[in-house]
Scaffold this motif. Structure first.
Motif, PDB file in Angstrom:
ATOM      1  N   SER A 123       0.804  -1.212   0.000  1.00 22.93           N
ATOM      2  CA  SER A 123       0.000   0.000   0.000  1.00 22.93           C
ATOM      3  C   SER A 123       0.841   1.267   0.000  1.00 22.93           C
ATOM      4  O   SER A 123       0.407   2.301  -0.521  1.00 22.93           O
ATOM      5  CB  SER A 123      -0.920   0.012   1.219  1.00 22.93           C
ATOM      6  N   HIS A 124       2.007   1.242   0.572  1.00 21.49           N
ATOM      7  CA  HIS A 124       2.879   2.407   0.613  1.00 21.49           C
ATOM      8  C   HIS A 124       4.330   1.953   0.397  1.00 21.49           C
ATOM      9  O   HIS A 124       4.702   0.816   0.750  1.00 21.49           O
ATOM     10  CB  HIS A 124       2.781   3.134   1.969  1.00 21.49           C
ATOM     11  N   VAL A 125       5.152   2.863  -0.122  1.00 24.35           N
ATOM     12  CA  VAL A 125       6.590   2.600  -0.319  1.00 24.35           C
ATOM     13  C   VAL A 125       7.327   3.922  -0.239  1.00 24.35           C
ATOM     14  O   VAL A 125       6.783   4.962  -0.634  1.00 24.35           O
ATOM     15  CB  VAL A 125       6.859   1.904  -1.678  1.00 24.35           C
ATOM     16  N   SER A 126       8.536   3.904   0.296  1.00 22.85           N
ATOM     17  CA  SER A 126       9.298   5.150   0.427  1.00 22.85           C
ATOM     18  C   SER A 126       9.891   5.560  -0.911  1.00 22.85           C
ATOM     19  O   SER A 126       9.993   4.754  -1.855  1.00 22.85           O
ATOM     20  CB  SER A 126      10.433   4.962   1.450  1.00 22.85           C
ATOM     21  N   ASP A 127      10.278   6.837  -1.002  1.00 22.48           N
ATOM     22  CA  ASP A 127      10.810   7.371  -2.256  1.00 22.48           C
ATOM     23  C   ASP A 127      12.125   6.702  -2.660  1.00 22.48           C
ATOM     24  O   ASP A 127      12.536   6.791  -3.829  1.00 22.48           O
ATOM     25  CB  ASP A 127      11.023   8.881  -2.119  1.00 22.48           C
ATOM     26  N   ASN A 128      12.799   6.040  -1.723  1.00 23.59           N
ATOM     27  CA  ASN A 128      14.099   5.414  -2.039  1.00 23.59           C
ATOM     28  C   ASN A 128      13.986   4.278  -3.045  1.00 23.59           C
ATOM     29  O   ASN A 128      14.997   3.803  -3.577  1.00 23.59           O
ATOM     30  CB  ASN A 128      14.739   4.837  -0.773  1.00 23.59           C
ATOM     31  N   VAL A 129      12.757   3.807  -3.307  1.00 23.15           N
ATOM     32  CA  VAL A 129      12.582   2.701  -4.228  1.00 23.15           C
ATOM     33  C   VAL A 129      13.121   3.032  -5.613  1.00 23.15           C
ATOM     34  O   VAL A 129      13.608   2.163  -6.334  1.00 23.15           O
ATOM     35  CB  VAL A 129      11.090   2.285  -4.289  1.00 23.15           C
ATOM     36  N   SER A 130      13.021   4.294  -5.998  1.00 24.30           N
ATOM     37  CA  SER A 130      13.517   4.684  -7.329  1.00 24.30           C
ATOM     38  C   SER A 130      15.034   4.547  -7.407  1.00 24.30           C
ATOM     39  O   SER A 130      15.584   4.251  -8.473  1.00 24.30           O
ATOM     40  CB  SER A 130      13.075   6.115  -7.659  1.00 24.30           C
ATOM     41  N   ASN A 131      15.738   4.771  -6.265  1.00 21.60           N
ATOM     42  CA  ASN A 131      17.203   4.634  -6.267  1.00 21.60           C
ATOM     43  C   ASN A 131      17.634   3.169  -6.353  1.00 21.60           C
ATOM     44  O   ASN A 131      18.691   2.859  -6.885  1.00 21.60           O
ATOM     45  CB  ASN A 131      17.795   5.246  -5.001  1.00 21.60           C
ATOM     46  N   VAL A 132      16.787   2.265  -5.803  1.00 27.68           N
ATOM     47  CA  VAL A 132      17.142   0.843  -5.765  1.00 27.68           C
ATOM     48  C   VAL A 132      16.720   0.136  -7.048  1.00 27.68           C
ATOM     49  O   VAL A 132      17.527  -0.575  -7.666  1.00 27.68           O
ATOM     50  CB  VAL A 132      16.501   0.166  -4.541  1.00 27.68           C
ATOM     51  N   LEU A 133      15.425   0.330  -7.477  1.00 30.20           N
ATOM     52  CA  LEU A 133      14.912  -0.443  -8.605  1.00 30.20           C
ATOM     53  C   LEU A 133      14.717   0.378  -9.871  1.00 30.20           C
ATOM     54  O   LEU A 133      14.515  -0.187 -10.955  1.00 30.20           O
ATOM     55  CB  LEU A 133      13.570  -1.086  -8.225  1.00 30.20           C
ATOM     56  N   GLY A 134      14.744   1.694  -9.747  1.00 28.29           N
ATOM     57  CA  GLY A 134      14.551   2.543 -10.927  1.00 28.29           C
ATOM     58  C   GLY A 134      13.112   2.882 -11.214  1.00 28.29           C
ATOM     59  O   GLY A 134      12.820   3.695 -12.103  1.00 28.29           O
ATOM     60  N   PHE A 135      12.183   2.231 -10.493  1.00 31.97           N
ATOM     61  CA  PHE A 135      10.759   2.520 -10.686  1.00 31.97           C
ATOM     62  C   PHE A 135      10.354   3.688  -9.802  1.00 31.97           C
ATOM     63  O   PHE A 135      10.886   3.870  -8.708  1.00 31.97           O
ATOM     64  CB  PHE A 135       9.907   1.303 -10.334  1.00 31.97           C
ATOM     65  N   SER A 136       9.326   4.449 -10.280  1.00 32.65           N
ATOM     66  CA  SER A 136       8.734   5.475  -9.430  1.00 32.65           C
ATOM     67  C   SER A 136       7.845   4.790  -8.405  1.00 32.65           C
ATOM     68  O   SER A 136       7.564   3.590  -8.491  1.00 32.65           O
ATOM     69  CB  SER A 136       7.918   6.462 -10.275  1.00 32.65           C
ATOM     70  N   VAL A 137       7.380   5.557  -7.415  1.00 34.76           N
ATOM     71  CA  VAL A 137       6.518   4.996  -6.371  1.00 34.76           C
ATOM     72  C   VAL A 137       5.255   4.411  -6.993  1.00 34.76           C
ATOM     73  O   VAL A 137       4.798   3.305  -6.652  1.00 34.76           O
ATOM     74  CB  VAL A 137       6.170   6.067  -5.318  1.00 34.76           C
ATOM     75  N   GLU A 138       4.623   5.154  -7.940  1.00 35.91           N
ATOM     76  CA  GLU A 138       3.393   4.697  -8.562  1.00 35.91           C
ATOM     77  C   GLU A 138       3.625   3.414  -9.356  1.00 35.91           C
ATOM     78  O   GLU A 138       2.810   2.475  -9.322  1.00 35.91           O
ATOM     79  CB  GLU A 138       2.820   5.790  -9.476  1.00 35.91           C
ATOM     80  N   GLU A 139       4.722   3.363 -10.135  1.00 34.57           N
ATOM     81  CA  GLU A 139       5.014   2.179 -10.945  1.00 34.57           C
ATOM     82  C   GLU A 139       5.242   0.953 -10.066  1.00 34.57           C
ATOM     83  O   GLU A 139       4.797  -0.155 -10.386  1.00 34.57           O
ATOM     84  CB  GLU A 139       6.259   2.415 -11.811  1.00 34.57           C
ATOM     85  N   PHE A 140       5.935   1.141  -8.926  1.00 33.31           N
ATOM     86  CA  PHE A 140       6.190   0.005  -8.049  1.00 33.31           C
ATOM     87  C   PHE A 140       4.909  -0.501  -7.408  1.00 33.31           C
ATOM     88  O   PHE A 140       4.676  -1.715  -7.316  1.00 33.31           O
ATOM     89  CB  PHE A 140       7.198   0.406  -6.958  1.00 33.31           C
ATOM     90  N   LEU A 141       4.005   0.415  -6.964  1.00 30.35           N
ATOM     91  CA  LEU A 141       2.758   0.005  -6.319  1.00 30.35           C
ATOM     92  C   LEU A 141       1.846  -0.732  -7.298  1.00 30.35           C
ATOM     93  O   LEU A 141       1.108  -1.656  -6.908  1.00 30.35           O
ATOM     94  CB  LEU A 141       2.032   1.225  -5.739  1.00 30.35           C
ATOM     95  N   ALA A 142       1.919  -0.365  -8.570  1.00 30.20           N
ATOM     96  CA  ALA A 142       1.036  -0.980  -9.569  1.00 30.20           C
ATOM     97  C   ALA A 142       1.527  -2.361  -9.990  1.00 30.20           C
ATOM     98  O   ALA A 142       0.715  -3.248 -10.296  1.00 30.20           O
ATOM     99  CB  ALA A 142       0.917  -0.067 -10.789  1.00 30.20           C
ATOM    100  N   ASN A 143       2.825  -2.590 -10.035  1.00 31.80           N
ATOM    101  CA  ASN A 143       3.341  -3.841 -10.626  1.00 31.80           C
ATOM    102  C   ASN A 143       4.419  -4.494  -9.763  1.00 31.80           C
ATOM    103  O   ASN A 143       5.367  -5.098 -10.293  1.00 31.80           O
ATOM    104  CB  ASN A 143       3.930  -3.565 -12.020  1.00 31.80           C
ATOM    105  N   ASN A 144       4.367  -4.407  -8.453  1.00 25.67           N
ATOM    106  CA  ASN A 144       5.476  -4.902  -7.622  1.00 25.67           C
ATOM    107  C   ASN A 144       5.653  -6.407  -7.692  1.00 25.67           C
ATOM    108  O   ASN A 144       6.757  -6.919  -7.609  1.00 25.67           O
ATOM    109  CB  ASN A 144       5.313  -4.449  -6.170  1.00 25.67           C
ATOM    110  N   LYS A 145       4.548  -7.185  -7.888  1.00 26.64           N
ATOM    111  CA  LYS A 145       4.695  -8.625  -7.922  1.00 26.64           C
ATOM    112  C   LYS A 145       5.389  -9.082  -9.199  1.00 26.64           C
ATOM    113  O   LYS A 145       6.127 -10.059  -9.221  1.00 26.64           O
ATOM    114  CB  LYS A 145       3.333  -9.301  -7.770  1.00 26.64           C
ATOM    115  N   SER A 146       5.140  -8.373 -10.306  1.00 22.16           N
ATOM    116  CA  SER A 146       5.755  -8.752 -11.577  1.00 22.16           C
ATOM    117  C   SER A 146       7.248  -8.405 -11.603  1.00 22.16           C
ATOM    118  O   SER A 146       7.990  -8.858 -12.477  1.00 22.16           O
ATOM    119  CB  SER A 146       5.046  -8.067 -12.743  1.00 22.16           C
TER     120      SER A 146
END
Length: 956
Positions: free
Chosen positions: A344-367
């Motif tokens: 449901s939520h993720v910190s902004d650091n996700v873009s530094n680790v995976l390259g995805f934005s917060v919205e992109e990660f929340l929409a497709n994190n399992k894939s």
């Protein structure tokens, strides 16, 4: 704003405080360093002066003792039979006075007159005692005896000295204070003195001993930064830095060199300075702290309220910043799951680790998770929620936005409601790709190592620290007592037969405790035959040990063969040396007759030309003898037995004798021979003249031989004084000969080597000359250099060391000049020194020479040809002197000398040994057998005359 101003003031005060601290520390360090260096420098000067004064006192007192003993011995002459009465009283008074004067040095005074000996003691209560002792008494430590003999009567005075008490007495006056230690060197021994002797466990370190020994044996004083080894109360050794001063000296007539050593612990030297300085520094430091503390307290009190408010605000901000920094440093991000398991939520650091934005990660994190990891994760999460676990940890591989795959480590905190249903979770995802790849590489490396171990021919076993087999890598089971799989789980001693099992187990324990490789060997009787195995034990890690066994059967057999070959070679070398010594003896015997007759011919009436011819013949004969010595000398060099025989001589005359030998060759070839001797070289020098002549004979002889007709040979000798009376001589022998190829110069000093230069008739020689010359130069403290160019000539240069001789040190060959003077003509020797002489010699030539010589000296001698006849002759007639050949039939000279010295009438007979044997062990055997002196063949006339004079009681 007020807070910022207050903080600025606080910051300024802090900088001022830090700068003050640094300034005080630097000033304190430099001030302390300067004072301590000055104090240590003063201590070095003090120790150096004290040890010099103490050493000079010891040496001066010892010299005074020797002079008093000499005077005391002289006073006994004419009163040798010490009988009761006035003579006894007078002698006892002198003896008591001598013992009183040297009570700290002399333990016992022995006086021997003919066959009687007395010992004089001075007891603690000053009781003077005289005791008769066995005249044949032997002394356990002859090095503690000072022996003085009378010149006119058979009187010997011996003083037994107490060196330790003597050193303690004269060093006790030099107070070194706390931490001071005293020692003295005698040869290689270091003996503690005074309080140092009483304090057990105090000694000099091995490095300090070695440094002092190298200098004091060379006669050099010194002050060093050394170390003292001292045991504490627990028996543990500790090294202390110390100032060490030593001063060398001699205790004539005792042999060897001595030095007194004073040492001072550096820590004690500077301790008082340290205590005083530390108090001053501590006071200034405390004052500075007080001032800074008051300033800081004043600044803090002004802005206390503003700081407190700002502090709470900054703590809140810092908490969020720390969380962000932590995630950035670990390359991770925080995420939240709802009750359905969806992120449901993720910190902004996700873009530094995976390259995805917060919205992109929340929409497709399992894939974004690798499929096989996703299935495994879902199963693990369901099991954790079903079991009501509070924490969930796992690793998965994520596909980044750019398509690359990374490995992450995840940790989640699971939350449940009161009914136990899953509510939500919070997790941290961290990138561990580098660690993951490293671990994978480590696994591959271990697999490669295992493959290598499996391919090695060695026998490898792995154990725990108790010696139990855990694993093995064996290629060939035939090298084992039992199959390797049968050893797993068992102890070493249960598998390897006794006694090697216990031996190997102890080696494993030693390797486990020390961490060092332990090597053992064992022999096994296997079906394939007897095998020698070498086993090495070492640590594999903290819990495991490893052994590597190798078949060294072939190596052991090879070593055994090599040892046998070495023994055969050494036997052949000994046989060669014995042959060379035997040949030398056989050649020296006729040479004795030849040179002896030439010596007698010198004293006949000759004109100037005849004298010149006889002199050349004599010098050539002696040079021939030195050539013969080359073979024997090389044998001595190979065995390390060659020694210097020092004597004082006129250097220029000795050099001229060598040059004159080549006068015939120089004139015959029309050569120009130039000799240049520096005027800085003293007239008298102490060195081994015979070996120097041998060196020059070989080098100058080569120069003359390989210089063509009309060429030039120049000899230049210079020198300079080095340290006290030492003198270094520098020789240059240069010729205009055919030269030597550069490729062969290094081989010249090898034995039996010739360069092949010159014409065929100039290539003769044994090839030993330069090899021996090089060894002799090294023995005399120098080195040989060779420079040459084909067609232009060669230059041989070398250095040797000598000592400058005082006028009263002129001994050895120079004595012959005294005998050549008018009052020592050969014709009147018997008139001046009448005595009865027996000659024991079995060689007809030597017998004839000695009889002619004795006749010319004015003596009528009795002759015998065996040792048995010599013993019978001494029993029948009283002889003053016996010239005894070393080797004779029936009974040799050694056995005859022993028998004569056993007889009462033989004790006063002076026996002079005659032999062609020049080895030191042969000369030592002669003295042990009872011979009083020893002459080597060929025998020189002046040597015989000197021995006659010595036997007459004159001190020459």
């Amino acid at each position: 704003m007020k807070y910022k101003e207050g903080f600025k003031r606080f910051h300024v005060l802090t900088l001022i405080s830090v700068a003050s601290f640094i300034l005080i520390f630097f000033l304190g360090y430099f001030f302390y360093n300067t004072l301590s260096n000055n104090l240590l420098g003063s201590s070095r000067q003090f120790l150096g002066k004290q040890v010099e004064i103490a050493s000079n006192e010891v040496q001066r007192r010892f010299n005074t003792l020797y002079e008093d003993l000499t005077y005391y011995t002289t006073s006994l002459e004419g009163n040798s039979r010490i009988m009761p009465g006035e003579n006894f009283k007078m002698q006892s008074s002198r003896t008591r006075q001598l013992l009183n004067s040297y009570g700290a040095l002399v333990d016992t005074l022995y006086v021997k007159v003919d066959d009687e000996m007395w010992a004089y003691y001075l007891r603690d209560n000053n009781y003077f005692e005289r005791v008769n002792v066995d005249p044949q008494r032997s002394f356990s430590d002859p090095n503690r005896l000072i022996v003085v003999k009378s010149h006119k009567e058979s009187i010997t005075v011996m003083a037994s000295v107490n060196l330790l008490g003597f050193m303690n007495y004269y060093t006790s006056n030099h107070y070194l204070g706390k931490g001071g230690y005293k020692f003295y060197f005698r040869g290689n021994d270091v003996i503690p003195l005074g309080e140092t002797e009483k304090a057990t466990g105090v000694s000099l370190s091995s490095n300090t001993k070695s440094e002092i020994k190298n200098e004091y044996l060379g006669g050099l004083r010194g002050v060093y930064e050394g170390t003292i080894v001292k045991k504490n109360s627990a028996g543990e050794e500790q090294e202390l830095k110390a100032i060490v001063a030593q001063y060398p000296f001699n205790l004539f007539p005792l042999e060897g060199k001595y030095a007194i050593v004073f040492a001072q612990d550096q820590s004690i030297i500077i301790s008082k300075l340290y205590n005083t300085y530390f108090l001053l520094f501590a006071g200034l430091f405390a004052l500075l702290i007080l001032v800074i503390y008051l300033l800081i307290r004043h600044g803090i009190s002004i802005d206390d309220k503003h700081v407190e408010l700002e502090k709470k605000s900054r703590q809140i901000n810092r908490l969020f910043d720390q969380q962000t920094m932590l995630l950035q440093e670990t390359n991770g991000f925080v995420y939240y799951h709802d009750s359905s398991g969806k992120v449901s939520h993720v910190s902004d650091n996700v873009s530094n680790v995976l390259g995805f934005s917060v919205e992109e990660f929340l929409a497709n994190n399992k894939s974004q998770i690798v499929e096989k990891d996703l299935k495994r994760l879902q199963e693990k999460a369901q099991n954790a929620i079903g079991n009501r676990e509070d924490y969930l940890g796992f690793e998965v591989s994520f596909i980044k936005k750019d398509g690359t795959i990374i490995r992450t480590k995840n940790f989640e905190r699971l939350f449940y409601n009161e009914e136990g249903s899953f509510v939500n979770s919070v997790g941290i995802c961290t990138d561990i790709t580098e660690k993951y790849l490293a671990e994978r590489e480590l696994i591959k490396s271990e697999n490669r190592l295992r493959a290598v171990l499996n391919s090695l021919p060695d026998i490898i076993f792995i154990y725990n620290n108790q010696g139990v087999y855990l694993d093995y890598y064996v290629q060939e089971n035939s090298m084992l007592v039992d199959p390797p799989e049968d050893s797993l789980g068992k102890q070493i001693k249960d598998i390897i037969p006794s006694p090697y099992g216990e031996k190997m187990e102890n080696a494993l324990y030693r390797a486990s405790r020390s961490g060092k490789v332990q090597t053992e060997q064992m022999t096994l009787d296997l079906p394939s035959g007897k095998k020698f195995l070498e086993i090495r034990f070492f640590k594999l890690d903290d819990e495991r040990m490893i052994s590597v066994g190798r078949d060294v059967t072939e190596q052991r057999l090879w070593e055994k063969g090599l040892k046998e070959a070495k023994e055969v070679a050494e036997g052949a070398n000994r046989a060669k040396s014995e042959f060379l010594a035997s040949m030398s003896h056989e050649i020296r015997t006729p040479m004795n007759g030849l040179l002896g007759m030439i010596g007698l011919l010198e004293y006949t009436t000759l004109d100037d030309e005849q004298e010149s011819i006889v002199k050349v013949i004599k010098d050539s004969g002696e040079s021939l003898l030195s050539i013969i010595k080359d073979i024997l000398d090389y044998s001595k060099i190979e065995e390390g037995k060659l020694e210097l025989e020092l004597s004082s001589s006129k250097f220029r005359e000795e050099l001229s004798k060598v040059i004159n030998i080549f006068s015939g060759m120089v004139v015959g070839k029309g050569l120009t021979l130039n000799l240049d001797i520096s005027p800085a070289i003293p007239q008298w020098l102490i060195m081994d003249n015979e070996k120097l002549s041998q060196i020059l004979f070989n080098i100058i002889g080569n120069a003359v031989k390989f210089t063509p007709k009309g060429g030039e040979v120049s000899i230049k000798v210079s020198g300079e004084p080095i340290l006290d009376k030492n003198f270094m001589l520098y020789f240059i022998v240069k010729d205009t000969g055919v030269g030597i190829p550069q490729s062969k110069i290094d081989k010249l000093i090898n034995p039996f080597t010739q360069t092949g230069r010159g014409i065929a008739e100039e290539k003769s020689g044994s090839g030993l000359g330069l090899a021996i010359a090089n060894k002799l130069i090294e023995l005399m403290g120098g080195s040989l250099q060779i420079e040459s160019e084909v067609g232009k000539g060669s230059e041989f240069s070398f250095t040797i060391f000598a000592r400058i001789s005082d006028s009263d040190e002129i001994v050895g060959q120079d004595e012959y000049e005294k005998y050549a003077s008018e009052e020592h003509k050969l014709s009147n020797i018997a008139d001046q020194y009448p005595m009865s002489i027996l000659l024991a010699e079995d060689n007809d030539i030597n017998l004839k020479f000695m009889k002619l010589l004795m006749k010319q000296l004015g003596y009528t001698v009795d002759t015998v040809s065996t040792g048995e006849e010599a013993v019978r002759a001494v029993r029948v007639k009283k002889y003053d002197m016996v010239f005894m050949d070393y080797q004779m039939p029936v009974m040799d000279g050694l056995e005859a000398s022993r028998e004569i010295k056993k007889m009462k009438q033989g004790k006063d007979v002076r026996i002079i040994g005659l032999s062609a044997n020049v080895f030191k062990e042969d000369i030592d055997k002669a003295f042990e057998a009872g011979m009083d002196d020893y002459l080597t063949k060929p025998i020189k006339i002046q040597d015989v005359v000197m021995k006659i004079k010595e036997s007459s009681g004159m001190n020459v």
